[in-house]
Write an enzyme that holds these catalytic residues in place. Sequence first.
Site, mmCIF file in Angstrom:
data_model
loop_
_atom_site.group_PDB
_atom_site.id
_atom_site.type_symbol
_atom_site.label_atom_id
_atom_site.label_comp_id
_atom_site.label_asym_id
_atom_site.label_seq_id
_atom_site.Cartn_x
_atom_site.Cartn_y
_atom_site.Cartn_z
ATOM 1 N N HIS A 163 0.856 -1.193 0.000
ATOM 2 C CA HIS A 163 0.000 0.000 0.000
ATOM 3 C C HIS A 163 0.886 1.236 0.000
ATOM 4 C CE1 HIS A 163 -3.687 -2.306 0.919
ATOM 5 N NE2 HIS A 163 -2.833 -3.095 1.548
ATOM 6 N N LEU A 164 0.754 2.053 -1.048
ATOM 7 C CA LEU A 164 1.582 3.272 -1.128
ATOM 8 C C LEU A 164 0.791 4.534 -0.829
ATOM 9 C CD1 LEU A 164 3.858 2.775 -4.283
ATOM 10 C CD2 LEU A 164 4.567 2.781 -1.873
ATOM 11 N N ARG A 165 -0.567 4.414 -0.811
ATOM 12 C CA ARG A 165 -1.428 5.597 -0.561
ATOM 13 C C ARG A 165 -1.228 6.649 -1.653
ATOM 14 N NH1 ARG A 165 -3.792 1.990 2.635
ATOM 15 N NH2 ARG A 165 -2.997 1.888 4.753
ATOM 16 N N ASN A 224 -6.572 0.324 -3.137
ATOM 17 C CA ASN A 224 -7.639 0.762 -2.218
ATOM 18 C C ASN A 224 -7.453 2.202 -1.762
ATOM 19 O OD1 ASN A 224 -5.415 -0.030 -0.619
ATOM 20 N ND2 ASN A 224 -6.706 -0.517 1.145
ATOM 21 N N LYS A 255 -7.574 -6.807 -7.990
ATOM 22 C CA LYS A 255 -7.743 -7.140 -6.575
ATOM 23 C C LYS A 255 -9.212 -7.278 -6.212
ATOM 24 C CE LYS A 255 -6.466 -7.616 -2.253
ATOM 25 N NZ LYS A 255 -5.898 -6.665 -1.324
ATOM 26 N N HIS A 277 -8.381 -10.703 -1.242
ATOM 27 C CA HIS A 277 -8.367 -10.489 0.205
ATOM 28 C C HIS A 277 -9.304 -11.550 0.762
ATOM 29 C CE1 HIS A 277 -8.109 -8.032 3.960
ATOM 30 N NE2 HIS A 277 -9.125 -8.829 4.225
ATOM 31 N N HIS A 291 -1.790 -12.199 1.585
ATOM 32 C CA HIS A 291 -1.525 -12.214 3.028
ATOM 33 C C HIS A 291 -2.263 -13.329 3.756
ATOM 34 C CE1 HIS A 291 -5.193 -9.876 2.805
ATOM 35 N NE2 HIS A 291 -4.588 -8.742 2.554
ATOM 36 N N LEU A 312 -5.306 -6.426 9.130
ATOM 37 C CA LEU A 312 -6.272 -7.394 8.622
ATOM 38 C C LEU A 312 -5.686 -8.144 7.442
ATOM 39 C CD1 LEU A 312 -9.502 -5.248 8.931
ATOM 40 C CD2 LEU A 312 -8.896 -7.260 10.291
ATOM 41 N N HIS A 360 -0.457 4.021 8.211
ATOM 42 C CA HIS A 360 -1.494 4.914 8.744
ATOM 43 C C HIS A 360 -0.760 5.864 9.676
ATOM 44 C CE1 HIS A 360 -5.067 2.563 7.452
ATOM 45 N NE2 HIS A 360 -4.292 1.515 7.633
ATOM 46 N N ALA A 403 -6.528 -0.472 10.634
ATOM 47 C CA ALA A 403 -5.835 -1.744 10.414
ATOM 48 C C ALA A 403 -4.652 -1.546 9.476
ATOM 49 C CB ALA A 403 -6.803 -2.755 9.819
#
Length: 346
Positions: A16-18, A42, A100, A137, A175, A220, A252, A264
């Site tokens: 996740h790179l945001r 996401n 995804k 997921h 994961h 998660l 986060h 999470a």
Amino acid sequence: MTQTLTLRRPDDWHLHLRDDAMLQAVLPETTRHFARAIIMPNLVPPVVTMADAQSYKARIKAAMPQGSRFTPLMTLYLTENTEADDLAAAYSSGLISAVKLYPAGATTNSASGVANFDKVRPVLERMAEIGCPLLVHGEVTDHDIDIFDREAVFIDRVLDPIRRATPALKVVMEHITTKDGADYVRANPERLGATITVQHLMLDRNHMLVGGMRPHYYCLPILKRREHREALLSAATSGDKRFFLGTDSAPHATHAKESECCSAGCFTAPVALACLAQTFDDAGALDRLEGFASLNGPGFYGLPPNEDSITLTKSESPANLPKQVENGSDPITVFDPGSPVYWSVT
Ligand code: NCD
Ligand code: ZN
């Protein structure tokens, strides 16, 4: 006495790179060590169309540190309205590497995910035809299913039916956190792989809950009991090519983690390889680290392994790993496994 270990440069098959300032802050932590990463879609709003992926990729490229040769491997976020033609165009142009699947409501920013799996069946058929992998997921979101059971139930109720209905589809269980997940991969050798995170190899739920609740270990799918961690460790260190590293590094801001309702995600990117080397060393499996971190992932995705290398060094005293990454007024706490790590990337 120091010990060194040189590996082909690793890739991160789940990251996740945001976006915006957070992207600027966290991207160098990955490009420093990894050559490529599968970039999770996401965002808010999610990366749904080819055009969304093009513009997100451009923003990542613009944020890259000077001289970096990192390659972001883009993905689309599957929704019940995803258009098969748009997806196929994005895949065949080389823009995206995978799609995804988030069950609606399963995790951070997954509100647009899939609730009715029949609605995406034609898209999955098209993906199977063109060879585009589906990254899942793997948790159900039913309120009556206990959070610790959601992965095992997902396998039975969602994943296995999808794979039976569309057997040609290539699937990565993202994961995995349970023995059930590892066993399912082993029992189904065709077109199935799994990523495993660093935190799920190092920690079980006791680390998160005993002696006080540790929000930086909350992610998660949630950490499970010790026998599941042991099953994941044995899968990762087995040499089985279907298991590979996906850090799921999920930054986060510290205030969002240390809050009444903790977000999470574990931010592992800066320390992932050091922690992984320590974990494989403790398991007597350093000779399997290159396969897990650098070879099995490219093998699954049909890509060549990286040509260049990185070197890890083991010192006599614990490494001084970073504790925090700055992000304006919102610093991000780096994952700390709570046990000494003697390895570092040099
Ligand atoms: C991820 C995030 O923060 O985007 N969080 C997490 O706990 N892993 C979402 C995800 O991968 O589930
Ligand atoms: Zn993730």
